[in-house]
Scaffold this active site. Structure first.
Site, PDB file in Angstrom:
ATOM      1  N   GLN A 153      -4.679 -30.821  23.787  1.00 41.93           N
ATOM      2  CA  GLN A 153      -3.326 -30.649  23.117  1.00 41.93           C
ATOM      3  C   GLN A 153      -2.961 -29.301  23.598  1.00 41.93           C
ATOM      4  O   GLN A 153      -3.628 -28.284  23.643  1.00 41.93           O
ATOM      5  CB  GLN A 153      -3.335 -30.802  21.658  1.00 41.93           C
ATOM      6  CG  GLN A 153      -3.918 -32.197  21.268  1.00 41.93           C
ATOM      7  CD  GLN A 153      -3.896 -32.312  19.741  1.00 41.93           C
ATOM      8  OE1 GLN A 153      -4.369 -31.404  19.291  1.00 41.93           O
ATOM      9  NE2 GLN A 153      -3.316 -33.591  19.084  1.00 41.93           N
TER      10      GLN A 153
ATOM     11  N   ASP B  65      -7.636 -28.108  21.852  1.00 42.87           N
ATOM     12  CA  ASP B  65      -6.299 -27.733  21.610  1.00 42.87           C
ATOM     13  C   ASP B  65      -6.035 -26.240  22.030  1.00 42.87           C
ATOM     14  O   ASP B  65      -6.563 -25.312  21.553  1.00 42.87           O
ATOM     15  CB  ASP B  65      -6.110 -27.997  20.064  1.00 42.87           C
ATOM     16  CG  ASP B  65      -4.329 -27.546  19.605  1.00 42.87           C
ATOM     17  OD1 ASP B  65      -3.965 -26.684  20.439  1.00 42.87           O
ATOM     18  OD2 ASP B  65      -3.659 -28.260  19.111  1.00 42.87           O
TER      19      ASP B  65
ATOM     20  N   GLU C  36     -12.023 -31.151  16.278  1.00 42.50           N
ATOM     21  CA  GLU C  36     -10.993 -30.128  16.601  1.00 42.50           C
ATOM     22  C   GLU C  36     -11.018 -28.737  16.079  1.00 42.50           C
ATOM     23  O   GLU C  36     -10.991 -28.795  14.808  1.00 42.50           O
ATOM     24  CB  GLU C  36      -9.597 -30.512  16.498  1.00 42.50           C
ATOM     25  CG  GLU C  36      -8.484 -29.735  17.120  1.00 42.50           C
ATOM     26  CD  GLU C  36      -7.019 -30.123  16.506  1.00 42.50           C
ATOM     27  OE1 GLU C  36      -6.187 -29.675  17.257  1.00 42.50           O
ATOM     28  OE2 GLU C  36      -6.791 -30.927  15.908  1.00 42.50           O
TER      29      GLU C  36
ATOM     30  N   GLU D 122       1.568 -31.503  21.392  1.00 45.35           N
ATOM     31  CA  GLU D 122       1.558 -31.360  19.885  1.00 45.35           C
ATOM     32  C   GLU D 122       2.512 -30.077  19.678  1.00 45.35           C
ATOM     33  O   GLU D 122       1.811 -29.011  19.139  1.00 45.35           O
ATOM     34  CB  GLU D 122       0.236 -31.214  19.353  1.00 45.35           C
ATOM     35  CG  GLU D 122       0.188 -31.438  17.658  1.00 45.35           C
ATOM     36  CD  GLU D 122      -0.950 -31.480  17.109  1.00 45.35           C
ATOM     37  OE1 GLU D 122      -1.356 -32.206  16.200  1.00 45.35           O
ATOM     38  OE2 GLU D 122      -1.816 -30.419  17.455  1.00 45.35           O
TER      39      GLU D 122
END
Length: 274
Positions: free
Chosen positions: A206, A178, A143, A246
């Site tokens: 995310q 993300d 990530e 998240e």
């Protein structure tokens, strides 16, 4: 509409962690993710998942000493043995929880050290980890994280993450995209989804609002549009993954704060996890 997973490390902060599984299921989620499971017996976590009809879709490998500032060990020279021990522990938990994905945090570039000098350590650890995870049928996710939230984090950009995945050359190593971090570092989020999702190397999304990391209907990003982009591209390439929620509820740790903030989800054409 994408399938959404509740991130139990951030959502429902007014509840004890083990009680958050029931709360997520009550709100319609069919899957959960969180940072770390290691404070709990995997049998207890598996029981909570089963009792609430939930899938475990993601958690992180041990990051080192989180309280002392570690944010992963993958790129940190001299801590290879600790990285390997943690990865094997993560695989054991993943098997016990029927979790297909493990996020392997890159870690911090040491002070007064060039990023390029620690990339060989990062690659060596990932080559080894990919083999071990494959033995157990698990995927590893990388990530990119913005350096405003985590200064000196090794991996910050989508293109760098995809270069690493190509260098590893293992089908079970993918990118955790993300969109909160992507917007802060790079922007042009929709075009990056269109570019990278068809490659087959994006394993998980995310989301959070930018800049405060609250609900995705708060801030500068048009998430309904981005969900449509994910749907459009997924229909073309066959992607069937999850989108992890998240974010930190704007109302904080108050009763029903998370649930009351799910208007963005209820307004979408289909229910969470559908």
């Amino acid at each position: 509409m994408p399938r959404f997973a509740a991130n139990l490390s951030m959502l429902y902060p007014e509840l004890d962690f083990l009680d958050r599984f029931e709360a997520a299921a009550r709100d319609g989620f069919k899957a959960v993710e969180y940072l770390f499971p290691y404070a709990y017996d995997p049998r207890e976590l598996a029981a909570r998942l089963s009792a609430n009809g939930l899938q475990q879709v993601l958690f992180n490998a041990p990051p080192g000493d989180w309280d002392r500032g570690d944010r992963g060990l993958t790129c940190v020279p001299g801590r290879e043995a600790e990285f390997r021990e943690g990865l094997l522990k993560a695989i054991d938990y993943a098997v016990a929880l029927s979790c297909p994905r493990i996020h392997v945090m890159a870690g911090l570039v040491p002070e007064n050290t060039e990023r390029e000098s620690v990339q060989p350590t990062y690659l060596d650890n990932l080559h080894w980890a990919a083999v071990e995870a494959a033995k157990a049928g698990r995927d590893l996710l990388l990530e990119p994280i913005n350096t405003r939230d985590i200064p000196r984090f090794f991996l910050n950009r989508q293109d760098h993450a995809h270069e690493i995945v190509e260098a590893i050359g293992a089908l079970n190593v993918q990118v955790q995209m993300d969109l909160y971090h992507c917007q802060i570092v790079e922007g042009d989020v929709a075009m990056k989804i269109r570019k990278y999702l068809p490659t087959g190397r994006v394993g998980h999304f995310q989301i959070a609002g930018v800049p405060e990391r609250h609900e995705p209907d708060v801030g500068e990003m048009n998430y309904p549009y981005l969900f449509d982009v994910i749907d459009e591209v997924s229909a073309q390439c066959g992607w069937q993954g999850w989108v992890g929620c998240e974010y930190r509820p704007r109302r904080g740790a108050v009763a029903n704060g998370t649930s009351d903030g799910l208007g963005w989800l209820r307004a979408l054409p289909r229910t969470a996890g559908a």
